[in-house]
Enzyme design. Sequence first.
Site, PDB file in Angstrom:
ATOM      1  N   SER A 119       0.817  -1.215   0.000  1.00  0.00           N
ATOM      2  CA  SER A 119       0.000   0.000   0.000  1.00  0.00           C
ATOM      3  C   SER A 119       0.845   1.257   0.000  1.00  0.00           C
ATOM      4  O   SER A 119       0.309   2.365   0.022  1.00  0.00           O
ATOM      5  CB  SER A 119      -0.922   0.001   1.236  1.00  0.00           C
ATOM      6  OG  SER A 119      -0.142  -0.028   2.423  1.00  0.00           O
TER       7      SER A 119
ATOM      8  N   HIS B 287      17.782   1.790  -7.758  1.00  0.00           N
ATOM      9  CA  HIS B 287      17.207   1.751  -9.108  1.00  0.00           C
ATOM     10  C   HIS B 287      18.025   2.544 -10.119  1.00  0.00           C
ATOM     11  O   HIS B 287      17.889   2.332 -11.325  1.00  0.00           O
ATOM     12  CB  HIS B 287      15.755   2.224  -9.089  1.00  0.00           C
ATOM     13  CG  HIS B 287      15.572   3.699  -8.988  1.00  0.00           C
ATOM     14  ND1 HIS B 287      15.531   4.358  -7.783  1.00  0.00           N
ATOM     15  CD2 HIS B 287      15.408   4.646  -9.954  1.00  0.00           C
ATOM     16  CE1 HIS B 287      15.353   5.639  -8.002  1.00  0.00           C
ATOM     17  NE2 HIS B 287      15.279   5.865  -9.299  1.00  0.00           N
ATOM     18  N   TYR B 288      18.920   3.422  -9.672  1.00  0.00           N
ATOM     19  CA  TYR B 288      19.766   4.129 -10.628  1.00  0.00           C
ATOM     20  C   TYR B 288      20.687   3.166 -11.375  1.00  0.00           C
ATOM     21  O   TYR B 288      21.072   3.430 -12.519  1.00  0.00           O
ATOM     22  CB  TYR B 288      20.586   5.206  -9.908  1.00  0.00           C
ATOM     23  CG  TYR B 288      20.023   6.594 -10.134  1.00  0.00           C
ATOM     24  CD1 TYR B 288      18.708   6.887  -9.785  1.00  0.00           C
ATOM     25  CD2 TYR B 288      20.775   7.601 -10.720  1.00  0.00           C
ATOM     26  CE1 TYR B 288      18.170   8.135 -10.005  1.00  0.00           C
ATOM     27  CE2 TYR B 288      20.243   8.854 -10.948  1.00  0.00           C
ATOM     28  CZ  TYR B 288      18.939   9.123 -10.581  1.00  0.00           C
ATOM     29  OH  TYR B 288      18.399  10.350 -10.821  1.00  0.00           O
TER      30      TYR B 288
ATOM     31  N   HIS C 222      22.297   6.959  -4.875  1.00  0.00           N
ATOM     32  CA  HIS C 222      22.211   7.080  -6.334  1.00  0.00           C
ATOM     33  C   HIS C 222      23.474   7.688  -6.942  1.00  0.00           C
ATOM     34  O   HIS C 222      24.105   7.104  -7.834  1.00  0.00           O
ATOM     35  CB  HIS C 222      21.016   7.937  -6.724  1.00  0.00           C
ATOM     36  CG  HIS C 222      19.697   7.383  -6.303  1.00  0.00           C
ATOM     37  ND1 HIS C 222      19.469   6.037  -6.125  1.00  0.00           N
ATOM     38  CD2 HIS C 222      18.503   7.993  -6.032  1.00  0.00           C
ATOM     39  CE1 HIS C 222      18.208   5.848  -5.778  1.00  0.00           C
ATOM     40  NE2 HIS C 222      17.611   7.014  -5.704  1.00  0.00           N
TER      41      HIS C 222
END
Length: 597
Positions: A171, A294-295, A356
């Site tokens: 959620s 995620h980079y 990142h």
Amino acid sequence: MERERERERERERERRRPKGESLPASIKRREVPNASVAIIKIARSLIGTVSLSALFLPVISTANSCSFFVGEVDGRKWVAIKILLVERFFLDYRCNQIALQRSSGLRAMLFLSTKDKIIILWSAMSTVSDAFLRNDSFRSNSLRSESFSEEKDTGTVQEVGCLSIIVLGASGDLAKKKTFPALFHLFKQIQYVSGSYDSEGGFQLLNKQISEHELSKRSEPGTSRRLFYLALPPSVYPPVCKMIRRYCMNQSDLGGWTRIVVEKPFGKDLKTAEDLSSQLGELFDEKELYRIDHYLGKELVQNLLVLRFANRLFLPLWNRDNIDSIQIVFREDFGTEGRGGYFDEYGIIRDIIQNHLLQVLCLVAMEKPVSLYPEHIRDEKVKVLQSVIPIKFEEVVLGQYEGYKDDATVSDNSNTPTFATIVLHIYNERWEGVPFILKAGKALNSRKAEIRIQFKDVPGDIFESKRQGRNEFVIRLQPSEAMYMKLTVKKPGLEMSTIQSELDLSYGLRYQDANIPEAYERLILDTIRGDQQHFVRRDELRVAWEIFTPLLNSIEEGKLKPIMYKPGSRGPAEADELLAKVGYVQTHGYIWIPATL
């Protein structure tokens, strides 16, 4: 004569074949010589999605000849592909690994002769549940370069057991914006199970649901794969992982596995990160933990190693003799927008720079690894981080945009920076004296992420090109992915005057038909494959926190204060002054415009 010799070779292979390993009589042979794509098409038409297509298409495409078999054994569909290879011996390790997985529905036989090698593989189609193989964009990528193949460089083997991906924190904001879109694009099917993080009954129910799903896919015990994605605050990682360990682990003795993906920020400083690593390390091995950033899944970030080490052009330039400074920049044109409470706890350094931007720095600055094996790459990244000298506080500018404290979830006395420019120095032979400028901020005048490599001035500048600005190599990570080189050229016309222009590789123009996947899609697939190259190792995480913890402590103690700046600006003017102080030369009057059709 040639046909007779081939028959003789076939008889010799039959004599060498181990007893009890012959093809069942119900399997019918269909010959498709020198037509690997046709083989895969036949396989798909007969039995639907075939996991062997992704596993062996790169191999079949280089084979001298192939044969395809299909049939039923004990009421189950089977497929076999016979591949004739000449002088391609890198398959030995993988074939031996596959041969060990007999009980998981995959069997292999390997025959050797003096001139060729034949591999026959049988796979029980009822055990195949790799839904991601239905994705055309992924399947087309199976024909990638051999140097990047997981078979050669990671030693991984395609599993055939049922795959279940469980997102804890379904959620949350991250799951809605990133995780679910990536999963839906890959798999097209999502189920929801409600439960509490600290509820034993909830995790028992979750395990029951997963087991029923695996049973519905006819996955054999011990072969199933369970991937747990923790889209949760780091504070609940330990209790959640204890529940997973106690109630939701897969039997891993027959080729199955359980893997845990954890999101950043992984801790708040060196101590909390080490405590968290120790707690998770007591529950799972390092090979089971995937610290996602995620980079590392972005297209242009994944291109860095290729760019640096596959192009002779850059090899002599990529060092302190030619490069004056390197900037790694992250800019957003919006503020916290409803995430003020979360952001105020972490700030721009923990949220962006320590993870990142530092990961990008590693790929820009690392030495060439001995191979593309994930551990060799991560070893070089750790070496770079270990070469970073302590941050000088006079080379740090912090900022906070006006109106940040208007958010009801942010303290009126907040000292949290929403902007930071930090200069790092790497003390090694390649980079001594070159400033690495990490800059990130919110509520600025533009949105972009880029790497900006500025070269030194031309010695003996007869064209007085300093007026135009220095050469720069810019890698635009987002948006409008591109790489461009800023050059001084002759201005068209009769006059011998100069102007700054660019050599431009804009992905949207050059690769119009390419489907660039989202970073999370790549990294989820890497996790399924067991490829940890684009994930952060524990020692890498520790060294990263060692670099930034002293600065973070000083900010929290109030020794360093952020400078107020207006939303929609470049940030504090002091940041530009710091860049000039460390040697960066701003180019005035030049604007890069993304190429269009």
